[in-house]
Design an enzyme around this catalytic site. Structure first.
Site, PDB file in Angstrom:
ATOM      1  N   ARG A  60      37.004  60.433  40.651  1.00 55.58           N
ATOM      2  CA  ARG A  60      38.071  59.441  40.774  1.00 55.58           C
ATOM      3  C   ARG A  60      38.830  59.329  39.465  1.00 55.58           C
ATOM      4  O   ARG A  60      38.230  59.137  38.400  1.00 55.58           O
ATOM      5  CB  ARG A  60      37.467  58.083  41.140  1.00 55.58           C
ATOM      6  CG  ARG A  60      38.433  56.895  41.041  1.00 55.58           C
ATOM      7  CD  ARG A  60      37.718  55.613  41.441  1.00 55.58           C
ATOM      8  NE  ARG A  60      38.523  54.423  41.244  1.00 55.58           N
ATOM      9  CZ  ARG A  60      38.301  53.503  40.298  1.00 55.58           C
ATOM     10  NH1 ARG A  60      37.299  53.670  39.445  1.00 55.58           N
ATOM     11  NH2 ARG A  60      39.069  52.442  40.210  1.00 55.58           N
ATOM     12  N   ARG A 101      49.369  38.552  36.672  1.00 56.48           N
ATOM     13  CA  ARG A 101      48.793  38.080  35.412  1.00 56.48           C
ATOM     14  C   ARG A 101      49.574  36.877  34.887  1.00 56.48           C
ATOM     15  O   ARG A 101      50.775  36.758  35.132  1.00 56.48           O
ATOM     16  CB  ARG A 101      48.813  39.196  34.349  1.00 56.48           C
ATOM     17  CG  ARG A 101      47.983  40.410  34.732  1.00 56.48           C
ATOM     18  CD  ARG A 101      47.967  41.452  33.627  1.00 56.48           C
ATOM     19  NE  ARG A 101      47.262  42.654  34.034  1.00 56.48           N
ATOM     20  CZ  ARG A 101      45.942  42.803  33.986  1.00 56.48           C
ATOM     21  NH1 ARG A 101      45.191  41.803  33.518  1.00 56.48           N
ATOM     22  NH2 ARG A 101      45.376  43.913  34.380  1.00 56.48           N
ATOM     23  N   LYS A 248      42.299  50.562  50.080  1.00 57.76           N
ATOM     24  CA  LYS A 248      41.279  49.749  49.426  1.00 57.76           C
ATOM     25  C   LYS A 248      41.315  48.342  50.012  1.00 57.76           C
ATOM     26  O   LYS A 248      42.344  47.669  49.961  1.00 57.76           O
ATOM     27  CB  LYS A 248      41.512  49.722  47.922  1.00 57.76           C
ATOM     28  CG  LYS A 248      41.314  51.069  47.253  1.00 57.76           C
ATOM     29  CD  LYS A 248      41.687  51.031  45.786  1.00 57.76           C
ATOM     30  CE  LYS A 248      40.770  50.147  44.973  1.00 57.76           C
ATOM     31  NZ  LYS A 248      41.116  50.180  43.533  1.00 57.76           N
ATOM     32  N   THR A 306      32.196  49.536  43.525  1.00 55.93           N
ATOM     33  CA  THR A 306      32.219  48.452  42.536  1.00 55.93           C
ATOM     34  C   THR A 306      30.842  47.853  42.257  1.00 55.93           C
ATOM     35  O   THR A 306      30.172  47.348  43.162  1.00 55.93           O
ATOM     36  CB  THR A 306      33.176  47.313  42.924  1.00 55.93           C
ATOM     37  OG1 THR A 306      34.385  47.843  43.462  1.00 55.93           O
ATOM     38  CG2 THR A 306      33.513  46.475  41.696  1.00 55.93           C
TER      39      THR A 306
END
Length: 511
Positions: A60, A101, A248, A306
């Site tokens: 990846r 953010r 995802k 993850t």
């Protein structure tokens, strides 16, 4: 001269056998695949080779980090490994996605009091203990009273009290220290932002240019996100032959439209990092099982990712809980399990891959594994291709079969067989190197790029020869051969044949 010729032939065959050892399906001893992330700890050709030998089946590229130059060097090293080991190797480019953010603070940080008030606004000046800029105008006007804003991976939890097109006033359900540019998650609203940022579009074009096999789309919220990415991939690839698309799943909004997203994606990834931020932690395990089951039912690869061996970033040994986590993903029948920082930036990248390999192999040797992985019913569709794929599993359970050999151009037949989770390994023979690389994320599949066939007799002879060469049987063992007539026609799987292997096929080829 005869003696010299014989010696050269022995030497040549010795090289061939070395390559064969690296291309066997079960030197790894497992069918689930391992996807390893490349980073500072693993980007050198020497380390990539170590990770491959330790058990990595695919690599990846995390486009959130590193330059295009760095990633191009990694791609070049992996393609060189393909030649060295005579084995297709899968490369997945993972796009960063539209990460939200906060702005910056005076002195670089501030403190939000538990139960106190805090405002997110459009004022670009530095923030303090009472406010900060939120440089995402699309959020103003969609937030409603009672909805949550999670900052710094959920460590700070704000609840909206009131919002307009200039300010979002919140109360701090959980306060704490907040610093510059920390990430913001919005779990309770569908954010009206495009799935692909300008950076993502540049990264996608780069990934297509480099010939990566998969592109993973982050923060998918709706089916339209996949349609947009698919269109861009096609435009850069000059047609439909670009990389496959992996969705995802890390937003609650994606769960609500999961079946539609599966229909449009080529594969799914259970991205538990942001999914675990936006949902309560206890909600993630059942959702993981639901996503894996839905993907398997659709016959599409699914990756669990993850924090699988998170402690191995610093420790050579994982916790027992992490071992159980990886094992549960394997028991659920996931096509692949992924390492992130463990292989990209950790102190023990090779050991992390080797540990994941060891856990997966141990699970698949468990007497209860076959029953567990088959708990999910995957009834075939009403098509000839599905019926034959289902028959492969039935035959393999009735007759001693060493392997299922699948001739395929697009990889569709291989996906149908893998959906059944047969006991025996699957040898995928394809004239397309692109297909051979893409099936590297597919459960139980070992792909070989080879010349296309033109007749039934050639199919049988090549199937036998390749099975023997790549260690999928010995003289006297039986294999199932699955293909489509006319040969070379995608989606025409209509032929199933059971053959017995003999040593003659390999001897004739090497003569």
């Amino acid at each position: 001269m005869r003696l010299c010729h014989s010696s050269a032939r022995i030497q040549r065959n010795g090289i061939m056998m070395a390559k064969r050892d690296n291309t066997r399906i079960d030197p790894r001893g497992r069918k689930v695949k391992i996807l390893a992330t490349i980073g500072p700890a693993s980007s050198s050709p020497e380390m990539l080779r170590k990770l491959f030998r330790a058990g990595a089946d695919a690599f990846r590229l995390n486009m959130s980090h590193g330059s295009h130059e760095d990633h191009a060097k990694a791609v070049k090293a992996i393609r060189a490994m393909e030649k060295e080991f005579a084995r297709p190797i899968t490369i997945l480019a993972d796009l960063q996605g539209p990460k939200l953010r906060v702005g910056e603070f005076e002195g670089g940080k501030a403190v939000i009091r538990h139960g106190g008030h805090f405002t997110l606004d459009r004022d670009p000046s530095p923030g303090d203990d009472s406010r900060v800029c939120l440089p995402h105008p699309e959020l103003f006007g969609i937030m409603e009273r009672g909805q949550r804003l999670l900052i710094n991976d959920g460590k700070i939890r704000l609840v909206v009290r009131e919002a307009d097109d200039k300010r979002i006033r919140c109360s701090a359900e959980v306060g704490g220290v907040i610093s510059n540019r920390k990430g913001v998650n919005v779990p309770d609203a569908e954010v009206p932002i495009p799935a692909l940022t300008d950076k993502d579009k540049k990264d996608l074009a780069f990934a297509v240019e480099q010939g990566t096999d998969w592109i993973a789309l982050s923060f998918v919220q709706r089916p339209d996100d996949l349609a947009e990415a698919r269109k861009l991939i096609s435009s850069h690839a000059g047609g439909p032959n670009g990389p496959s698309l992996c969705a995802k799943i890390e937003k609650p909004q994606a769960i609500k439209r999961l079946s539609e997203i599966i229909d449009l994606a080529d594969a799914l990834m259970v991205a538990r990092g942001d999914l675990g931020v936006e949902l309560d932690p206890q909600e993630v395990p059942p959702l993981q099982k639901r996503i894996v089951a839905a993907s398997r039912s659709a016959g599409k690869p699914v990756i669990v990712a993850t924090q699988m061996l998170e402690s191995m970033i610093e420790s050579p040994i994982p916790t027992r809980a992490e071992v159980s986590d990886v094992a549960n993903a394997v028991y659920d029948g996931a096509d692949a399990v992924m390492l992130s920082a463990e292989s990209a930036a950790g102190d023990w990248p090779t050991e992390s891959v080797a540990m994941m390999h060891s856990i997966a192999a141990q699970v698949e040797r468990d007497e209860g594994y076959k029953e567990r992985v088959r708990l999910l019913e995957t009834p075939p569709d009403a098509t000839t291709s599905d019926a034959l794929a289902h028959s492969c599993m039935t035959i393999a359970e009735t007759v001693p079969i060493s392997a299922i050999t699948v001739f395929t151009f697009s990889g569709s037949t291989a996906r149908r067989v893998a959906r059944e989770r047969p006991d025996v390994p699957m040898l995928v023979l394809t004239p397309s190197m692109k297909t051979a690389r893409r099936v590297g994320l597919l459960w139980g599949a070992h792909a070989v790029a080879t010349k296309d066939i033109g007749s039934f007799e050639e199919m049988i002879a090549k199937g036998k020869r390749m099975a023997l060469r790549h260690g999928f049987g010995t003289a006297g063992s039986k294999q199932i051969v699955l293909a489509g007539v006319p040969f070379g026609t995608p989606g025409a799987t209509n032929l199933l044949h059971v053959v017995t292997l003999s040593g003659d096929e390999l001897q004739k080829h090497e003569a």
